[in-house]
Write an enzyme that holds these catalytic residues in place. Structure first.
Site, PDB file in Angstrom:
ATOM      1  N   SER A  61      -0.601   5.364   0.691  1.00  0.00           N
ATOM      2  CA  SER A  61      -0.575   5.087  -0.636  1.00  0.00           C
ATOM      3  C   SER A  61      -0.714   3.585  -0.596  1.00  0.00           C
ATOM      4  O   SER A  61      -0.402   2.806   0.257  1.00  0.00           O
ATOM      5  CB  SER A  61       0.567   5.223  -1.342  1.00  0.00           C
ATOM      6  OG  SER A  61       1.712   4.628  -0.790  1.00  0.00           O
ATOM      7  N   ASP A  62      -1.253   2.762  -1.670  1.00  0.00           N
ATOM      8  CA  ASP A  62      -0.981   1.231  -1.733  1.00  0.00           C
ATOM      9  C   ASP A  62       0.069   1.198  -2.115  1.00  0.00           C
ATOM     10  O   ASP A  62       1.081   1.941  -2.478  1.00  0.00           O
ATOM     11  CB  ASP A  62      -2.124   0.813  -3.041  1.00  0.00           C
ATOM     12  CG  ASP A  62      -2.190  -0.773  -2.843  1.00  0.00           C
ATOM     13  OD1 ASP A  62      -1.514  -1.270  -2.075  1.00  0.00           O
ATOM     14  OD2 ASP A  62      -3.130  -1.302  -3.483  1.00  0.00           O
ATOM     15  N   TRP A  63       0.906  -0.115  -1.798  1.00  0.00           N
ATOM     16  CA  TRP A  63       2.253  -0.375  -1.635  1.00  0.00           C
ATOM     17  C   TRP A  63       2.949  -0.033  -3.250  1.00  0.00           C
ATOM     18  O   TRP A  63       2.313  -0.929  -4.281  1.00  0.00           O
ATOM     19  CB  TRP A  63       2.455  -1.697  -1.483  1.00  0.00           C
ATOM     20  CG  TRP A  63       2.629  -1.929   0.000  1.00  0.00           C
ATOM     21  CD1 TRP A  63       3.837  -2.586   0.695  1.00  0.00           C
ATOM     22  CD2 TRP A  63       1.798  -1.393   1.281  1.00  0.00           C
ATOM     23  NE1 TRP A  63       3.685  -2.379   2.136  1.00  0.00           N
ATOM     24  CE2 TRP A  63       2.468  -1.538   2.358  1.00  0.00           C
ATOM     25  CE3 TRP A  63       0.609  -0.641   1.142  1.00  0.00           C
ATOM     26  CZ2 TRP A  63       1.794  -1.362   3.529  1.00  0.00           C
ATOM     27  CZ3 TRP A  63       0.276  -0.034   2.260  1.00  0.00           C
ATOM     28  CH2 TRP A  63       0.766  -0.466   3.746  1.00  0.00           C
TER      29      TRP A  63
END
Length: 846
Positions: free
Chosen positions: A267-269
C-alpha cells in the site's frame, strides 16, 4: 465498467479469489523455492509480522515491517524515493525520471537505476519506492509527472523495465508505482483535501474504461512485471469508485491474474482502507502499518492474526502474502545471513537518537553517516546533459568563448536557504533541480548554472555578470543592453506532491506559465539583447507562445530537473562538450486548452468522491494533438542537434510467427504451508517483551475468546465476505495471461516486423541521433503511436542503420468483448523519423 447513465457512478467489477504464486513462473522458480522453505517455518504471528508495517516513525526507514528474530530475518526497510534516498546524508540527488526519459537511451535508464539502488543498498535499505509509471502524464499540470518518465506508455514502459533491471541487479527490490490512474494530486487523500478546505467523504475516483486502461495506463506496468519487478505500490486514488489498494479488479484480475505478477503489492503510506477486504482483494504488505500516522492502530497486525484465526482470511492467503514478499526478497539475490543493518535514520540527522523515534525508545547511535555516492556524480552529469533538449537554435550555440556573458534570472542562482533549506524541497527559490515531495532526496551539493557558467567564462578569459532579482528590470536592462552581450536568461516551473503547497500550487500546478516572473524577464531581456539564450528548468511543459519566435531569442534549452550536477551538465551542452540529442518527453502546446485534459481543481460530486472521468480515452498528449489536428509548438520526441542528419532507405521485414492462442487451463491449488495453532494463548503479548508506544504488533488484544478478540458482532458470519474470495481450488487461467511468463501472454511479444532505416550525419560534428519508430493502426486509433527508438552516435559523413522491431502487442488493440488483445483488419503503416511529427520515412505493413 462505465455507468449505464450519466448520473450513475462508475463501478469496478469484483474478481476473486486473489491469485497465488506460480512455482513455475519464469525467473521466479528459485525465489519461489527459497521463499517456500523460509515461510514454511513461520508461525502465523511471524507471517503477520512480515506483512504489516510497525507504524510511522517507529523504525529507521519510512516503512519498516516486523522481523523474524527466531530465524535471523531483520524485516524490510522500505525507503523513498525514485530520485535518490530521502532523509539521508552523503547520498546523491539524481536526475528526474522525466529528464532521464528524454535521453531516449536504454543504457542510461539502466545506469541511473543501478546507481540509485547501489546507494540504497549501501544504506541497508531493502526496497526502493520507485520507479514511477503513475502518473503517466494525462494532465500537463499534474504535480508528480516529473517523477515518472513520459506522456507515452511505450517510452515509459521501456524506462520502467530498464530502471527496474538496474535496481534489482544490485539486490534492491524495486516497487513500481503508483498503481494505477493516479494522475493528479488534488483529492488523493481526505486529510489533505480537508486541509485545503475541501469537504469530501472519499478520495478522487479515476474513471477509466477497459480499453484505455489496457492500452495506456496498464501498458508500462506490464513492462515492469515482465522485467521481474519485485513489488508494485498501489495508489491513494480510487479506480472506478473502488480504492486502489482494495480494488479486486485491478489487483486480482489485471495485475496478478492477467499480467501474472509474482511479487507483492504494497500500500501507499496510509493508502489502506480496510483489513479483511484489502487482504482478499490482493494487498500483500501494509505500509507504514498504522491506519493513520502515529495512531498505534492497524487494519492488520493483530486484526490480521484474528482474521486468519476466525477464517475470514484463508490460511492460503496469508501464506501467499508472505511468500510473495519473501520471494521478491530472494529474487534479487538477498540472503537471510547477509542482510545488512540500516545505517541511517529518517527521522533525525543526529548521530545519536531514538531507534523508535515516535515511541521515544531505544536511545543510542542511529546514524553512521556512511558516504554511498561513489562516482555517481558522473552518471548524473552525463544523464542530465544527454536528456537536455535543444528546442531552438539560430546559430547561437554552441558557445565559442564569448567575451561577455550576462546571466539573468533567479533560476540561475542559489537558494538563500541552501539547496536543502526547504523540507522535501517544498519551495521555489533559486535554481530548480528537483521538484517537491516524498520523491526527493537531499542534495550533497548543488552546482548552480551561475557557478558553472561563471567558471567556464573565467577559464576562457571572458567577462561575467549575473543578476538573480527577477523584479529589478532597471538593473537587468542596464546589464543586458551592453554591447556584445551574450545573454542567458533562466526560468522555471515547479510542482510536487499534494501535502505541500507552494505559492498556492497544491501539488499540481495551477497554470503552465513560468514562475518567479520569468516570462516577463524573458520578454524584457529579448527586447534589449539581440542574442538571448533561454534556459528552462521545468517539471513539464510550459507556455512559450509569447516569446519563443522573437528574433532576438536565438536559442531555447529545456534542462528539466537535472539534479545535483545542474550547472555542469548545462555547460556541457552550452559549450558543445556534449552535442545535444535529448528529445521532449511531452508536447509543448500553444495554449493550455490545446491539451484537452486538465487537473480537476474543484470537487464535482458534492461531498462525495470527486469523479474524474477519462473521457479522452487513449488520446492524451501527442496522440490527442495528432487526432484533433492541433499544431503544437514543439511536438513529442522533438529535439535539435549541433549537427544535421538525413533519413533514407526504410526497409520492412516481415517475420514468420505462429498464430496467437489465448491461454487456457487451470492454476495449481492454493498451497498452504503449515497448520497454525488455534490456542489463543499462543497469540498473547509475551510477558518478557517491552511494549513500544504506538508500535504495531501481531498479538491479539484478549485471549478470553476468539469472538472477543474479533471484536465484531458479526463474528462467525461470512455475510460480508465476497463470493469466491475464500476459494483455494484450482482457478481458470485468464485468456490474456500466460501459463508461466509474467507480463501477459508471451505470444504478445513475438516480433512480427523488423524495420530498418539508414541515418547519415550530414553535418560537421559527431553527434547522437534518436530515430523513432511509430505505427498507425488504422480505425479508431491515434494517427501515430511510438513503438521503438534508439540513440545512435554517428560521425560526420558516416551512415548507420537504425533497427527497430514491432511486436504483436504493438499492433494490437484491447477487445473489451473477448477480453484479449486482437489485431484489427484495418490497414497499418509504419513511420521512422526524428520526432512524432518529423517522419520522413514510411511503409505499409503487409
Amino acid at each position: 465498467m462505465p455507468p449505464k447513465r450519466d448520473e450513475d457512478l462508475w463501478t469496478s467489477d469484483p474478481f476473486y479469489p486473489s491469485p497465488w504464486m506460480n512455482p513455475e513462473a519464469d525467473g521466479w522458480e528459485d525465489a519461489y523455492k527459497q521463499a517456500k522453505k523460509f515461510v514454511s517455518q513461520l508461525t502465523l504471528l511471524e507471517k503477520v509480522n512480515v506483512t504489516t508495517g510497525v507504524g510511522w516513525e517507529n523504525g529507521p526507514c519510512v516503512g519498516n515491517t516486523g522481523s523474524v528474530p527466531r530465524l535471523g530475518f531483520k524485516g524490510f526497510c522500505n525507503q523513498d524515493s525514485p530520485q535518490g534516498i530521502r532523509f539521508a546524508d552523503y547520498v546523491s540527488a539524481f536526475t528526474s525520471g522525466q529528464l532521464t526519459a528524454a535521453t531516449f537511451d536504454r543504457s542510461l535508464m539502466y545506469s541511473r537505476g543501478r546507481a540509485m539502488a547501489q546507494e540504497h543498498k549501501a544504506k541497508g535499505i531493502t526496497m526502493q519506492l520507485g520507479p514511477v509509471a503513475g502518473p503517466l502524464g494525462r494532465a500537463p499540470e499534474g504535480g508528480r509527472i516529473w517523477e515518472g518518465f513520459a506522456a507515452d506508455p511505450v517510452l515509459t514502459g521501456i524506462a520502467m523495465a530498464e530502471t527496474i533491471r538496474g535496481m534489482q541487479d544490485t539486490g534492491i527490490i524495486a516497487s513500481a508505482k503508483h498503481y494505477i490512474g493516479n494522475e493528479q494530486e488534488h483529492f488523493r487523500q481526505l486529510g489533505e483535501a480537508s486541509g485545503y478546505g475541501f469537504d469530501i467523504s472519499a478520495t478522487l475516483s479515476s474513471n477509466i474504461d477497459d480499453r484505455t486502461l489496457h492500452e495506456l495506463y496498464l501498458w508500462p506496468f506490464a513492462d515492469a512485471v515482465r522485467a521481474g519487478v519485485g513489488s508494485v505500490l498501489c495508489s491513494y486514488t480510487q479506480v472506478n469508485n473502488s480504492y486502489g489498494c482494495q480494488n479486486s479488479k485491478i489487483i486480482n484480475n489485471l495485475l496478478k491474474g492477467e499480467l501474472g505478477f509474482q511479487g507483492f503489492l504494497v500500500s501507499d503510506w496510509a493508502g489502506q482502507h480496510s483489513g479483511v477486504s484489502s487482504a482478499l482483494a490482493g494487498l500483500d504488505m501494509s505500509m507504514p502499518g498504522d491506519t493513520a500516522f502515529n495512531t498505534g492502530l492497524s487494519f492488520w497486525g493483530a486484526n490480521l492474526t484474528v482474521a486468519v484465526l476466525n477464517g475470514t482470511v484463508p490460511e492460503w492467503r496469508i501464506d501467499d502474502m508472505a511468500m510473495r514478499i519473501m520471494a521478491a526478497y530472494f529474487k534479487v539475490g538477498n540472503t537471510i545471513e547477509d542482510q545488512p543493518d540500516v545505517n541511517f535514520n529518517s527521522w533525525s540527522p543526529d548521530t545519536d537518537g531514538y531507534a523508535y523515534f515516535y515511541g521515544k525508545e531505544g536511545y543510542g547511535q542511529i546514524n553512521w553517516h556512511v558516504d554511498v555516492r561513489d562516482d555517481h556524480a558522473e552518471v548524473i552529469r552525463d544523464i542530465a546533459a544527454k536528456g537536455t533538449v535543444l528546442l531552438k537554435n539560430d546559430g547561437a550555440l554552441p558557445l565559442k568563448s564569448p567575451k561577455f556573458v550576462a546571466v539573468v534570472g533567479e533560476d540561475a542562482g542559489h537558494n538563500p536557504l541552501g539547496p536543502n533549506g526547504c523540507a522535501d524541497r517544498g519551495c521555489d527559490m533559486g535554481t530548480l533541480a528537483m521538484g517537491w515531495g516524498s520523491g526527493t532526496s537531499n542534495f550533497p551539493y548543488l552546482v548552480t548554472p551561475d557557478t558553472a557558467i561563471q567558471a567556464q567564462v573565467v577559464a576562457d578569459g571572458g567577462r561575467y555578470e549575473s543578476i538573480f532579482n527577477n523584479y529589478d528590470s532597471n538593473a537587468i536592462q542596464a546589464l543586458v543592453s551592453q554591447p556584445g552581450a551574450t545573454c542567458i536568461v533562466f526560468g522555471n516551473s515547479d510542482s510536487g506532491e499534494g501535502y505541500i503547497s507552494v505559492d498556492g500550487n497544491e501539488g499540481d500546478r495551477n497554470n503552465l506559465t513560468l514562475w518567479q516572473n520569468a516570462d516577463n524577464v524573458i520578454a524584457n531581456v529579448s527586447s534589449w539583447c539581440n542574442n538571448t539564450i533561454v534556459v528552462l528548468h521545468t517539471v513539464g511543459p510550459v507556455l512559450v507562445t509569447d516569446w519563443y519566435e522573437h528574433p532576438n531569442v536565438s536559442a531555447i534549452i529545456w534542462a528539466g530537473l537535472p539534479g545535483q550536477e545542474s550547472g555542469n551538465s548545462l555547460v556541457d551542452i552550452l559549450y558543445g562538450k556534449q552535442n545535444p540529442a535529448g528529445r521532449s518527453p511531452f508536447t509543448w502546446a500553444e495554449k493550455r486548452e490545446d491539451y484537452g485534459t486538465d487537473v480537476m481543481y474543484e470537487p464535482n460530486n458534492g461531498n462525495g468522491a470527486p469523479q474524474q472521468t477519462f473521457t479522452e480515452g487513449v488520446y492524451i498528449d501527442y496522440r490527442h494533438f495528432d487526432q484533433a489536428g492541433i499544431q503544437p509548438i514543439f511536438e513529442f520526441g522533438y529535439g535539435l542537434s549541433y549537427t544535421t542528419f538525413k533519413y533514407s532507405a526504410i526497409k520492412v521485414s516481415k517475420k514468420q510467427v505462429g498464430e496467437y492462442k489465448p491461454t487456457t487451463g487451470l492454476t495449481i491449488q492454493a498451497p498452504t504451508l503449515n497448520n497454525f495453532s488455534t490456542n489463543l494463548n499462543d497469540y498473547k503479548f509475551p510477558a518478557a517483551f517491552r511494549y513500544i508506544f504506538s508500535y504495531i504488533y501481531p498479538y491479539v488484544n484478549t485471549t478470553t475468546s476468539l469472538k472477543a478478540a474479533s471484536g465484531d458482532p458479526q463474528y462467525g458470519s461470512n455475510k460480508f465476505i465476497p463470493e469466491h474470495s475464500l476459494d483455494g481450488s484450482p482457478q481458470p487461467l485468464i485468456r490474456a495471461s500466460d501459463k508461466t511468463s509474467p507480463g501477459g501472454n508471451r505470444l504478445l511479444y513475438d516480433v512480427m516486423y523488423e524495420v530498418s532505416a539508414t541515418i547519415t550525419n550530414t553535418g560537421d560534428l559527431a553527434g547522437d541521433e534518436v530515430p523513432q519508430l511509430y505505427v498507425d493502426l488504422g480505425g479508431d486509433n491515434p494517427p501515430r503511436q511510438l513503438r521503438d527508438f534508439a540513440r545512435i552516435n554517428i560521425l560526420p559523413g558516416e551512415s548507420k542503420t537504425f533497427q527497430g522491431v514491432i511486436t504483436r502487442r504493438d499492433l494490437s488493440n484491447w477487445d473489451v468483448v473477448t477480453q484479449d488483445w486482437v489485431i484489427s483488419s484495418e490497414p497499418k503503416k509504419v513511420y521512422v523519423g526524428s520526432s512524432s511529427r518529423k517522419l520522413p520515412l514510411s511503409a505499409v505493413l503487409n
